[in-house]
Write an enzyme that holds these catalytic residues in place. Structure first.
Site, PDB file in Angstrom:
ATOM      1  N   ARG A  53     -16.330 -35.692   2.055  1.00  0.00           N
ATOM      2  CA  ARG A  53     -15.433 -35.877   3.195  1.00  0.00           C
ATOM      3  C   ARG A  53     -14.908 -34.507   3.614  1.00  0.00           C
ATOM      4  O   ARG A  53     -15.145 -33.514   2.929  1.00  0.00           O
ATOM      5  CB  ARG A  53     -14.283 -36.819   2.839  1.00  0.00           C
ATOM      6  CG  ARG A  53     -13.416 -36.297   1.714  1.00  0.00           C
ATOM      7  CD  ARG A  53     -12.223 -37.182   1.416  1.00  0.00           C
ATOM      8  NE  ARG A  53     -11.483 -36.659   0.274  1.00  0.00           N
ATOM      9  CZ  ARG A  53     -10.421 -37.235  -0.266  1.00  0.00           C
ATOM     10  NH1 ARG A  53      -9.949 -38.350   0.225  1.00  0.00           N
ATOM     11  NH2 ARG A  53      -9.813 -36.681  -1.294  1.00  0.00           N
ATOM     12  N   CYS A  97     -15.706 -29.413  11.259  1.00  0.00           N
ATOM     13  CA  CYS A  97     -15.017 -28.230  11.775  1.00  0.00           C
ATOM     14  C   CYS A  97     -14.075 -28.616  12.920  1.00  0.00           C
ATOM     15  O   CYS A  97     -14.471 -29.339  13.835  1.00  0.00           O
ATOM     16  CB  CYS A  97     -16.077 -27.253  12.269  1.00  0.00           C
ATOM     17  SG  CYS A  97     -15.392 -25.954  13.310  1.00  0.00           S
ATOM     18  N   ASN A 142      -6.352 -37.428   7.551  1.00  0.00           N
ATOM     19  CA  ASN A 142      -5.871 -37.437   6.173  1.00  0.00           C
ATOM     20  C   ASN A 142      -5.941 -36.033   5.578  1.00  0.00           C
ATOM     21  O   ASN A 142      -6.999 -35.409   5.561  1.00  0.00           O
ATOM     22  CB  ASN A 142      -6.729 -38.375   5.321  1.00  0.00           C
ATOM     23  CG  ASN A 142      -6.201 -38.517   3.909  1.00  0.00           C
ATOM     24  OD1 ASN A 142      -5.261 -39.279   3.670  1.00  0.00           O
ATOM     25  ND2 ASN A 142      -6.772 -37.782   2.979  1.00  0.00           N
ATOM     26  N   GLU A 143      -4.812 -35.536   5.137  1.00  0.00           N
ATOM     27  CA  GLU A 143      -4.724 -34.259   4.416  1.00  0.00           C
ATOM     28  C   GLU A 143      -5.581 -33.156   5.032  1.00  0.00           C
ATOM     29  O   GLU A 143      -6.576 -32.706   4.431  1.00  0.00           O
ATOM     30  CB  GLU A 143      -5.106 -34.452   2.941  1.00  0.00           C
ATOM     31  CG  GLU A 143      -4.094 -35.248   2.152  1.00  0.00           C
ATOM     32  CD  GLU A 143      -4.355 -35.242   0.655  1.00  0.00           C
ATOM     33  OE1 GLU A 143      -5.468 -34.881   0.235  1.00  0.00           O
ATOM     34  OE2 GLU A 143      -3.446 -35.610  -0.105  1.00  0.00           O
ATOM     35  N   CYS A 166     -17.970 -20.928  11.312  1.00  0.00           N
ATOM     36  CA  CYS A 166     -19.147 -21.264  12.125  1.00  0.00           C
ATOM     37  C   CYS A 166     -19.070 -20.579  13.485  1.00  0.00           C
ATOM     38  O   CYS A 166     -18.075 -19.947  13.832  1.00  0.00           O
ATOM     39  CB  CYS A 166     -19.272 -22.777  12.275  1.00  0.00           C
ATOM     40  SG  CYS A 166     -18.085 -23.481  13.417  1.00  0.00           S
ATOM     41  N   GLU A 173       1.401 -41.029  -0.362  1.00  0.00           N
ATOM     42  CA  GLU A 173       0.601 -41.346  -1.545  1.00  0.00           C
ATOM     43  C   GLU A 173       1.394 -40.861  -2.750  1.00  0.00           C
ATOM     44  O   GLU A 173       1.630 -39.664  -2.893  1.00  0.00           O
ATOM     45  CB  GLU A 173      -0.742 -40.592  -1.526  1.00  0.00           C
ATOM     46  CG  GLU A 173      -1.672 -41.002  -0.413  1.00  0.00           C
ATOM     47  CD  GLU A 173      -3.001 -40.230  -0.433  1.00  0.00           C
ATOM     48  OE1 GLU A 173      -3.346 -39.640  -1.466  1.00  0.00           O
ATOM     49  OE2 GLU A 173      -3.667 -40.214   0.616  1.00  0.00           O
ATOM     50  N   TRP A 215     -10.984 -37.055 -10.902  1.00  0.00           N
ATOM     51  CA  TRP A 215     -12.279 -37.422 -10.314  1.00  0.00           C
ATOM     52  C   TRP A 215     -13.359 -37.600 -11.385  1.00  0.00           C
ATOM     53  O   TRP A 215     -14.119 -38.531 -11.349  1.00  0.00           O
ATOM     54  CB  TRP A 215     -12.687 -36.393  -9.260  1.00  0.00           C
ATOM     55  CG  TRP A 215     -12.041 -36.679  -7.929  1.00  0.00           C
ATOM     56  CD1 TRP A 215     -11.018 -37.555  -7.697  1.00  0.00           C
ATOM     57  CD2 TRP A 215     -12.385 -36.126  -6.660  1.00  0.00           C
ATOM     58  NE1 TRP A 215     -10.694 -37.568  -6.365  1.00  0.00           N
ATOM     59  CE2 TRP A 215     -11.517 -36.699  -5.703  1.00  0.00           C
ATOM     60  CE3 TRP A 215     -13.327 -35.199  -6.241  1.00  0.00           C
ATOM     61  CZ2 TRP A 215     -11.585 -36.376  -4.344  1.00  0.00           C
ATOM     62  CZ3 TRP A 215     -13.391 -34.870  -4.896  1.00  0.00           C
ATOM     63  CH2 TRP A 215     -12.530 -35.453  -3.955  1.00  0.00           C
ATOM     64  N   GLU A 269     -13.936 -41.962  -6.476  1.00  0.00           N
ATOM     65  CA  GLU A 269     -12.617 -42.055  -7.108  1.00  0.00           C
ATOM     66  C   GLU A 269     -12.479 -43.220  -8.096  1.00  0.00           C
ATOM     67  O   GLU A 269     -11.416 -43.823  -8.218  1.00  0.00           O
ATOM     68  CB  GLU A 269     -11.542 -42.081  -6.028  1.00  0.00           C
ATOM     69  CG  GLU A 269     -11.517 -40.755  -5.290  1.00  0.00           C
ATOM     70  CD  GLU A 269     -10.415 -40.624  -4.268  1.00  0.00           C
ATOM     71  OE1 GLU A 269      -9.788 -41.634  -3.925  1.00  0.00           O
ATOM     72  OE2 GLU A 269     -10.204 -39.491  -3.811  1.00  0.00           O
ATOM     73  N   GLN A 270     -13.563 -43.456  -8.824  1.00  0.00           N
ATOM     74  CA  GLN A 270     -13.546 -44.535  -9.832  1.00  0.00           C
ATOM     75  C   GLN A 270     -12.399 -44.372 -10.831  1.00  0.00           C
ATOM     76  O   GLN A 270     -11.875 -45.329 -11.356  1.00  0.00           O
ATOM     77  CB  GLN A 270     -14.850 -44.512 -10.638  1.00  0.00           C
ATOM     78  CG  GLN A 270     -16.073 -44.907  -9.855  1.00  0.00           C
ATOM     79  CD  GLN A 270     -17.328 -44.595 -10.653  1.00  0.00           C
ATOM     80  OE1 GLN A 270     -17.471 -43.507 -11.197  1.00  0.00           O
ATOM     81  NE2 GLN A 270     -18.245 -45.545 -10.710  1.00  0.00           N
ATOM     82  N   TYR A 271     -12.063 -43.094 -11.123  1.00  0.00           N
ATOM     83  CA  TYR A 271     -11.057 -42.830 -12.149  1.00  0.00           C
ATOM     84  C   TYR A 271      -9.650 -42.675 -11.571  1.00  0.00           C
ATOM     85  O   TYR A 271      -8.749 -42.215 -12.250  1.00  0.00           O
ATOM     86  CB  TYR A 271     -11.410 -41.552 -12.919  1.00  0.00           C
ATOM     87  CG  TYR A 271     -12.548 -41.713 -13.910  1.00  0.00           C
ATOM     88  CD1 TYR A 271     -13.094 -42.958 -14.173  1.00  0.00           C
ATOM     89  CD2 TYR A 271     -13.037 -40.611 -14.591  1.00  0.00           C
ATOM     90  CE1 TYR A 271     -14.131 -43.097 -15.074  1.00  0.00           C
ATOM     91  CE2 TYR A 271     -14.067 -40.738 -15.499  1.00  0.00           C
ATOM     92  CZ  TYR A 271     -14.614 -41.990 -15.732  1.00  0.00           C
ATOM     93  OH  TYR A 271     -15.626 -42.126 -16.643  1.00  0.00           O
TER      94      TYR A 271
HETATM   95  C1  GAL Z   1      -5.534 -37.544  -1.938  1.00  0.00           C
HETATM   96  C2  GAL Z   1      -6.225 -38.167  -0.760  1.00  0.00           C
HETATM   97  C3  GAL Z   1      -6.614 -39.606  -1.049  1.00  0.00           C
HETATM   98  C4  GAL Z   1      -7.303 -39.700  -2.353  1.00  0.00           C
HETATM   99  C5  GAL Z   1      -6.463 -39.099  -3.437  1.00  0.00           C
HETATM  100  C6  GAL Z   1      -7.129 -39.131  -4.779  1.00  0.00           C
HETATM  101  O1  GAL Z   1      -5.519 -36.179  -1.848  1.00  0.00           O
HETATM  102  O2  GAL Z   1      -5.435 -38.143   0.390  1.00  0.00           O
HETATM  103  O3  GAL Z   1      -7.455 -40.046  -0.023  1.00  0.00           O
HETATM  104  O4  GAL Z   1      -8.528 -39.066  -2.248  1.00  0.00           O
HETATM  105  O5  GAL Z   1      -6.181 -37.777  -3.124  1.00  0.00           O
HETATM  106  O6  GAL Z   1      -8.162 -38.220  -4.898  1.00  0.00           O
END
Ligand code: GAL
Length: 650
Positions: A102, A106, A140-141, A152, A305, A313, A353-355
């Site tokens: 993700r 650019c 997002n972020e 580029c 969040e 990860w 992001e399984q973990y």
């Molecule tokens: C944040 C992100 C989320 C998720 C989380 C865990 O930085 O905004 O989408 O990825 O980390 O990795």
């Protein structure tokens, strides 16, 4: 108060949504944050939009009293987009950042901009009248995964236009940047390069191998590019709705100028992970992050969040112990948080992001973390009058400017020097004395003391502002390397500390990046290990001197009366304890009330109450008593491991 979790209906069978929503309601949740990364579900092929799954999910959630903050999904461009258009970033080695995760797009790609605006607009149009959508989040972020800086061709062209708007003529740019050095003159704006890998850069070094003016301007440009990109989406959303719009920021992250990024947003939201695969944060570091976030708009924020389980990860960080999720929640609210969204409701068994565990585990059975959050929600209901719209009273300000962070990244000054760590050491010294400390660019007059450590890039308006503040009776604390650079990242040629010399009433005769420690004696005794300025007082009084080597007897720390105020100049780095003592001394002189607490206990003062937080994994006793706003009983000074109290002081 917003209280909820991040929840992604596209990750689950429809049949599970209702059960999830019921569990959320039972946890006390009223909000879900969703939509981020769902581009591939909403626009499966270019121009064909499909909202029905999201419509249905929003309805299921609404039936349980849960409303939605809807995110535009542009952080995760779908494959068709990269197949059709070249939207991918290039790194400083010219390598393409390939699709497959993700945040690879650019900000200056015309196609990415166009498709982003279209999807934002389609979403806003579709949900404009949906009363269950309470707010919007753009993307997002921004900047996550080191994605602020792209090298580029689109960026190069946009940079040359950005420079032309700023400098007008190429002669002015050449003159200002000093391109005469090493024959770096440009013939036109089109000719200007991006600070890519070059002959002076050891592989994998980050920056510093270019003209410092070019480097700083490029960082400003890259940051502006994301603010501009965000604004396109904000405008698209606002065409259809006047619901509040936010973005989720990243605390200490500093590649994007957050003051600028936030100015087009209604409120700030941010993502807080104190303990993940990449490290554990000291509690003061987390509290500083909250203050940075509050300082961005000088307004309260929400947590978009909040870590709610063990996470990483490919490896886990430390698992939150019993009480910690509650403590982190209260810590955010104590520092200006007004809403709390946990990441994520349920972890996913597939994908990157399984973990990344959340409120639940993979089997979806509520356990300790769920119940702790549920209980926390119940007590927050009682505390709501002390949270919504609450204003902390701040005594101290740490000035944090992105120009300064970038300039220090470009020229680090000394091997062991890290500007953000220096800022943090001053924040932590204040926090350990339980002084409410804001971190911002701020209105100086609101604070009894203003800290500007190593404030090296000085804008003339800021100099006027700080001079006026001191003249009128304020206290400024500044250090080595302050006042040394102009806004183009060139050095001043007046006597050090240049812009701060008159205020500090000193001249720096000589300085040294240190090879070995140098002892410091006087009002504080310590050891400098990174840097020493040898100070000649002009009008200032000496507070500490060096007592080693050729520095012996030279002034290390001074104070100067200027107008009705005073200016402390600290010529070297100090050990943690010594810095604490110096900050304590300065704070006493400023009439700041400090609260002595056992180590690891944090106190935040609010006009009508005090919030006590025990970050230790054991019980402590504190000297403060009062009525507990949580239990409604008398608080007897006992704080359990990771315990929290909100008290009305007696
Ligand atoms: C944040 C992100 C989320 C998720 C989380 C865990 O930085 O905004 O989408 O990825 O980390 O990795």
């Amino acid at each position: 108060m917003i209280f909820g979790a991040c929840y992604y209906p596209e990750h689950w069978d429809r049949g599970e949504w209702k059960h999830h929503a019921e569990l959320m309601r039972e946890a006390g949740f009223n909000t879900v944050r969703t939509g981020d990364f769902a581009w591939g579900c909403i626009e499966k092929e270019e121009g064909v939009f499909e909202f029905s799954y999201l419509d249905d999910a929003i309805e299921v959630l609404a039936a349980e009293g849960i409303r939605v903050i809807l995110c535009t999904p542009t952080a995760a461009p779908p494959k068709w987009l990269v197949n059709q258009y070249d939207i991918l970033q290039r790194d400083r080695y010219g390598r393409r950042k390939n699709w497959g995760a993700r945040r690879e797009a650019c900000a200056n790609s015309a196609a990415y901009r166009e498709r982003s605006v279209i999807i934002a607009e389609e979403m806003a149009k579709h949900y404009a009248h949906n009363e269950n959508v309470i707010a919007w989040q753009i993307d997002n972020e921004f900047g996550c995964h080191d994605s602020t800086h792209c090298y580029c061709e689109n960026c190069r062209k946009a940079f040359s236009k950005w420079l032309e708007r700023k400098y007008g003529t190429i002669e002015r740019l050449n003159q200002t940047w000093g391109t005469v050095f090493w024959s770096l003159q440009y013939e036109s704006f089109e000719d200007v390069i991006l600070p890519v890998y070059n002959s002076c850069e050891p592989e994998n070094a980050h920056g510093w191998s270019h003209n410092p003016s070019l480097d700083l301007e490029y960082r400003r440009f890259a940051s502006d590019s994301w603010a501009e990109y965000q604004k396109l989406q904000i405008d698209a959303v606002r065409k259809y709705t006047d619901k509040p719009v936010t973005h989720n920021f990243m605390g200490h992250f500093a590649d994007i100028d957050y003051y600028n990024l936030a100015k087009d947003l209604d409120f700030v939201a941010w993502d807080n992970y104190p303990d993940n695969q990449w490290g554990s944060s000291e509690y003061e570091y987390v509290s500083m992050a909250h203050e940075i976030m509050r300082g961005v708009k000088n307004r309260n924020f929400i947590v978009a969040e909040q870590q709610s389980g063990p996470c990483g990860w490919d490896m886990f960080g430390a698992a939150p112990e019993p009480g910690q999720l509650r403590l982190w929640t209260h810590q955010a609210l104590a520092h200006g948080g007004e809403g709390m969204i946990y990441f994520r409701f349920k972890p996913l068994h597939y994908g990157m992001e399984q973990y990344w565990y959340g409120v639940l585990d993979h089997d979806g059975i509520p356990r300790r973390r769920y119940y702790e959050i549920q209980k926390t929600g119940q007590e927050l209901e009682k505390l709501e009058p002390y949270i919504a719209g609450a204003k902390n009273h701040y005594d101290a300000l740490i000035v944090r400017s992105y120009d300064n962070i970038w300039a220090h990244q470009i020229k680090q000054h000394a091997r062991k020097f890290n500007y953000q760590e220096l800022l943090y050491s001053y924040y932590r010294a204040n926090a350990d004395l339980n002084i409410n400390t804001a971190v911002s660019m701020g209105n100086y007059a609101d604070y009894k003391v203003v800290y500007m450590p190593a404030y090296n890039v000085v804008h003339p308006e800021e100099m006027e502002k700080i001079t006026e503040y001191v003249r009128n009776g304020g206290t400024l604390v500044t250090t080595f390397r302050s006042g040394t650079r102009d806004t183009f990242n060139n050095l001043f040629t007046t006597t050090l500390p240049c812009a701060f010399a008159e205020l500090a009433g000193i001249e720096v005769e000589e300085f040294a990046a240190l090879r070995k420690p140098v002892a410091v004696d006087g009002i504080v005794s310590s050891k400098a290990e990174i840097w020493c300025d040898m100070i000649k007082p002009v009008t200032a009084k000496v507070l500490s001197i060096y007592s080693d080597g050729y520095f012996r007897n030279k002034a290390a720390v001074t104070v100067n009366i200027y107008g009705k105020g005073r200016v402390y100049y600290i010529g070297c780095d100090l050990e943690r304890e010594a810095l604490g003592r110096l900050v304590c001394h300065i704070s006493e002189r400023c009439g700041i009330k400090m609260t002595e607490m056992p180590s690891g206990v944090e106190v935040v003062r609010r006009n009508n109450c005090m919030i006590l937080m025990n970050h230790n994994d054991c019980e402590v006793r504190v000297g403060l008593k009062g009525k507990s706003l949580i239990s409604n009983q008398h608080f007897n000074g006992k704080l359990e491991a990771y315990g929290v109290e909100w008290i009305l002081a007696e």
